[in-house]
Design a protein around this motif. Structure first.
Motif, PDB file in Angstrom:
ATOM      1  N   SER A 137      13.564   9.331 -97.660  1.00 15.12           N
ATOM      2  CA  SER A 137      14.383   9.535 -96.466  1.00 15.12           C
ATOM      3  C   SER A 137      14.230  10.975 -96.013  1.00 15.12           C
ATOM      4  N   LEU A 138      14.541  11.244 -94.759  1.00 16.10           N
ATOM      5  CA  LEU A 138      14.462  12.596 -94.238  1.00 16.10           C
ATOM      6  C   LEU A 138      15.491  13.491 -94.938  1.00 16.10           C
ATOM      7  N   GLU A 139      16.682  12.962 -95.144  1.00 20.64           N
ATOM      8  CA  GLU A 139      17.715  13.710 -95.854  1.00 20.64           C
ATOM      9  C   GLU A 139      17.275  14.046 -97.280  1.00 20.64           C
ATOM     10  N   GLY A 140      16.583  13.092 -97.921  1.00 24.23           N
ATOM     11  CA  GLY A 140      16.084  13.321 -99.273  1.00 24.23           C
ATOM     12  C   GLY A 140      15.034  14.410 -99.312  1.00 24.23           C
ATOM     13  N   HIS A 141      14.133  14.434 -98.315  1.00 19.01           N
ATOM     14  CA  HIS A 141      13.125  15.500 -98.245  1.00 19.01           C
ATOM     15  C   HIS A 141      13.793  16.863 -98.066  1.00 19.01           C
ATOM     16  N   ALA A 142      14.828  16.924 -97.230  1.00 13.92           N
ATOM     17  CA  ALA A 142      15.542  18.183 -97.020  1.00 13.92           C
ATOM     18  C   ALA A 142      16.205  18.651 -98.308  1.00 13.92           C
ATOM     19  N   VAL A 179       9.411  27.125 -86.614  1.00 16.78           N
ATOM     20  CA  VAL A 179       8.296  26.768 -85.744  1.00 16.78           C
ATOM     21  C   VAL A 179       8.015  25.284 -85.974  1.00 16.78           C
ATOM     22  N   LEU A 180       8.159  24.490 -84.924  1.00 16.69           N
ATOM     23  CA  LEU A 180       8.027  23.037 -85.014  1.00 16.69           C
ATOM     24  C   LEU A 180       6.815  22.592 -84.197  1.00 16.69           C
ATOM     25  N   LEU A 182      13.431  20.800 -89.615  1.00 12.75           N
ATOM     26  CA  LEU A 182      14.629  20.730 -88.782  1.00 12.75           C
ATOM     27  C   LEU A 182      15.787  20.101 -89.557  1.00 12.75           C
ATOM     28  N   ALA A 183      15.481  19.094 -90.364  1.00 18.72           N
ATOM     29  CA  ALA A 183      16.526  18.475 -91.187  1.00 18.72           C
ATOM     30  C   ALA A 183      17.091  19.474 -92.190  1.00 18.72           C
ATOM     31  N   TYR A 184      16.216  20.321 -92.751  1.00 22.48           N
ATOM     32  CA  TYR A 184      16.701  21.335 -93.690  1.00 22.48           C
ATOM     33  C   TYR A 184      17.541  22.385 -92.971  1.00 22.48           C
ATOM     34  N   ALA A 185      17.154  22.741 -91.746  1.00 26.34           N
ATOM     35  CA  ALA A 185      17.935  23.702 -90.971  1.00 26.34           C
ATOM     36  C   ALA A 185      19.337  23.172 -90.701  1.00 26.34           C
ATOM     37  N   ASP A 186      19.447  21.876 -90.516  1.00 21.14           N
ATOM     38  CA  ASP A 186      20.756  21.232 -90.343  1.00 21.14           C
ATOM     39  C   ASP A 186      21.501  21.182 -91.675  1.00 21.14           C
ATOM     40  N   HIS A 187      20.752  20.933 -92.758  1.00 24.72           N
ATOM     41  CA  HIS A 187      21.306  20.813 -94.114  1.00 24.72           C
ATOM     42  C   HIS A 187      21.827  22.156 -94.631  1.00 24.72           C
ATOM     43  N   SER A 188      21.055  23.233 -94.405  1.00 25.51           N
ATOM     44  CA  SER A 188      21.387  24.556 -94.964  1.00 25.51           C
ATOM     45  C   SER A 188      21.108  25.648 -93.933  1.00 25.51           C
ATOM     46  N   PRO A 189      21.884  25.690 -92.843  1.00 23.98           N
ATOM     47  CA  PRO A 189      21.601  26.640 -91.758  1.00 23.98           C
ATOM     48  C   PRO A 189      21.618  28.098 -92.199  1.00 23.98           C
ATOM     49  N   GLU A 190      22.412  28.407 -93.200  1.00 21.81           N
ATOM     50  CA  GLU A 190      22.511  29.787 -93.664  1.00 21.81           C
ATOM     51  C   GLU A 190      21.239  30.265 -94.370  1.00 21.81           C
ATOM     52  N   CYS A 191      20.351  29.338 -94.688  1.00 23.07           N
ATOM     53  CA  CYS A 191      19.119  29.676 -95.422  1.00 23.07           C
ATOM     54  C   CYS A 191      17.897  29.784 -94.514  1.00 23.07           C
ATOM     55  N   ILE A 192      18.111  29.727 -93.198  1.00 21.64           N
ATOM     56  CA  ILE A 192      17.009  29.711 -92.232  1.00 21.64           C
ATOM     57  C   ILE A 192      16.968  31.007 -91.430  1.00 21.64           C
ATOM     58  N   VAL A 199      21.406  22.916 -84.791  1.00 28.60           N
ATOM     59  CA  VAL A 199      20.620  24.051 -85.270  1.00 28.60           C
ATOM     60  C   VAL A 199      20.808  25.245 -84.340  1.00 28.60           C
ATOM     61  N   HIS A 200      21.202  26.356 -84.900  1.00 25.28           N
ATOM     62  CA  HIS A 200      21.459  27.555 -84.103  1.00 25.28           C
ATOM     63  C   HIS A 200      20.656  28.726 -84.670  1.00 25.28           C
ATOM     64  N   ARG A 201      19.358  28.575 -84.653  1.00 26.79           N
ATOM     65  CA  ARG A 201      18.423  29.599 -85.102  1.00 26.79           C
ATOM     66  C   ARG A 201      17.290  29.695 -84.076  1.00 26.79           C
ATOM     67  N   PRO A 202      16.578  30.824 -84.012  1.00 29.49           N
ATOM     68  CA  PRO A 202      15.437  30.899 -83.090  1.00 29.49           C
ATOM     69  C   PRO A 202      14.412  29.811 -83.405  1.00 29.49           C
ATOM     70  N   VAL A 203      14.026  29.047 -82.386  1.00 23.54           N
ATOM     71  CA  VAL A 203      13.119  27.915 -82.571  1.00 23.54           C
ATOM     72  C   VAL A 203      11.973  28.004 -81.571  1.00 23.54           C
ATOM     73  N   LEU A 204      10.759  27.757 -82.068  1.00 19.37           N
ATOM     74  CA  LEU A 204       9.587  27.625 -81.207  1.00 19.37           C
ATOM     75  C   LEU A 204       9.007  26.238 -81.407  1.00 19.37           C
ATOM     76  N   VAL A 205       8.872  25.472 -80.324  1.00 22.74           N
ATOM     77  CA  VAL A 205       8.273  24.138 -80.371  1.00 22.74           C
ATOM     78  C   VAL A 205       6.890  24.214 -79.728  1.00 22.74           C
ATOM     79  N   LEU A 206       5.858  23.785 -80.466  1.00 23.07           N
ATOM     80  CA  LEU A 206       4.489  23.778 -79.957  1.00 23.07           C
ATOM     81  C   LEU A 206       4.026  22.345 -79.748  1.00 23.07           C
ATOM     82  N   SER A 207       3.425  22.063 -78.605  1.00 22.01           N
ATOM     83  CA  SER A 207       2.882  20.734 -78.339  1.00 22.01           C
ATOM     84  C   SER A 207       1.494  20.856 -77.722  1.00 22.01           C
ATOM     85  N   GLY A 208       0.698  19.786 -77.841  1.00 27.99           N
ATOM     86  CA  GLY A 208      -0.652  19.780 -77.300  1.00 27.99           C
ATOM     87  C   GLY A 208      -0.806  18.759 -76.188  1.00 27.99           C
TER      88      GLY A 208
END
Length: 266
Positions: free
Chosen positions: A71-76, A118-119, A104-114, A206-215
């Motif tokens: 699961s995504l939560e498990g990976h986080a 870059v996504l 992104l799931a980890y940033a939601d899980h532990s915002p203080e650790c981010i 999520v309230h941290r600086p985020v950069l999203v890259l797409s092609g």
């Protein structure tokens, strides 16, 4: 080789560079079909300014599948345990595709650790085409083998320009991808992705600086969805012309320069 065991006994493989220093930590998170080898060229480019962490998520590369359902939560949670194991209090996260979901799931899980995120190659939601592609990959894998799936995945994983330029080495690329994956683990991985929540739902927390890259040549992610994800996260969106889903591999110089500038500016 460095492994650590999660609370439920799953062995997770990881690699570090420069951890003897006190520099900030940057962690690279794998896409589907990838392992830590994918990030080696970029770890070299980043190691002068950061401590570098690369790891194989559960069911990827040299890591175990484990006993429970993925699961995504498990990976986080796994990633959280890894950072605690390494005594990392805060990190910049760089994730590609599946790895961006985990970041992104980890940033939601532990915002203080981010610090910053870059996504790469993800959007606010999964398109109908992306869902069908992943379902087709799963059916191909269940009815055939890893090599067949890898050949099927190439036109989706990479853009037109990259495929043209690398025609002569596509066979070695396929062999390398097959070597670093396990059929049953990949089946479990693809089955789990279908139940992941939309990133628009996670990103709003999520309230941290985020950069999203797409092609522009990415068949799995729509530009509008990547832009929306950046807006949801309150971040920036860069759209790269002539690039497919595997942005770091297809445009290594642009990727490295763009990400380093973002991390330093932030």
């Amino acid at each position: 080789m460095p492994y650590f065991k999660t609370k439920d006994g799953c062995s997770i493989f990881y690699e570090t560079q420069g951890f003897e220093s006190s520099k900030p930590v940057v962690a690279f998170l794998n896409g589907t079909l990838q392992n830590t080898v994918y990030w080696k060229p970029y770890s070299l480019a980043f190691k002068d300014r950061f401590r570098v962490l690369m790891y194989d998520a559960r069911a990827q590369g040299k890591s175990d599948l484990g006993e429970g359902k993925l699961s995504l939560e498990g990976h986080a949670e796994d990633f959280s345990e890894l950072l605690k194991h390494l005594r990392v209090e805060k990190a910049h996260l760089i994730g590609l595709s599946h790895g961006a979901n985990v970041a992104l799931a980890y940033a939601d899980h532990s915002p203080e650790c981010i610090d910053q995120l870059v996504l790469c190659s993800v959007g606010a939601r999964q398109t109908c085409r992306a869902r069908l592609i992943l379902q087709s990959w799963l059916k191909v894998l269940k009815s055939s083998d890893l090599e067949t799936l890898t050949w099927v995945s190439l036109p989706v994983a990479f853009g037109e320009n990259f495929l043209k330029q690398q025609q002569r080495i596509l066979d070695p690329i396929v062999k390398a991808i097959v070597k670093r994956n396990k059929k049953q683990a990949l089946i479990a991985h693809l089955e789990a992705i279908s139940s992941y929540p939309p990133l628009s739902q996670i990103g709003q927390n999520v309230h941290r600086p985020v950069l999203v890259l797409s092609g522009s040549d990415d068949l799995l992610v729509a530009e509008s969805d990547a832009r929306e994800l950046a807006m949801v996260c309150g971040g920036r969106h860069n759209h790269l012309t002539g690039i497919g889903h595997s942005i770091p591999a297809e445009a290594p110089e642009v990727f490295t320069k763009t990400v380093l500038q973002f991390l330093e500016r932030a």
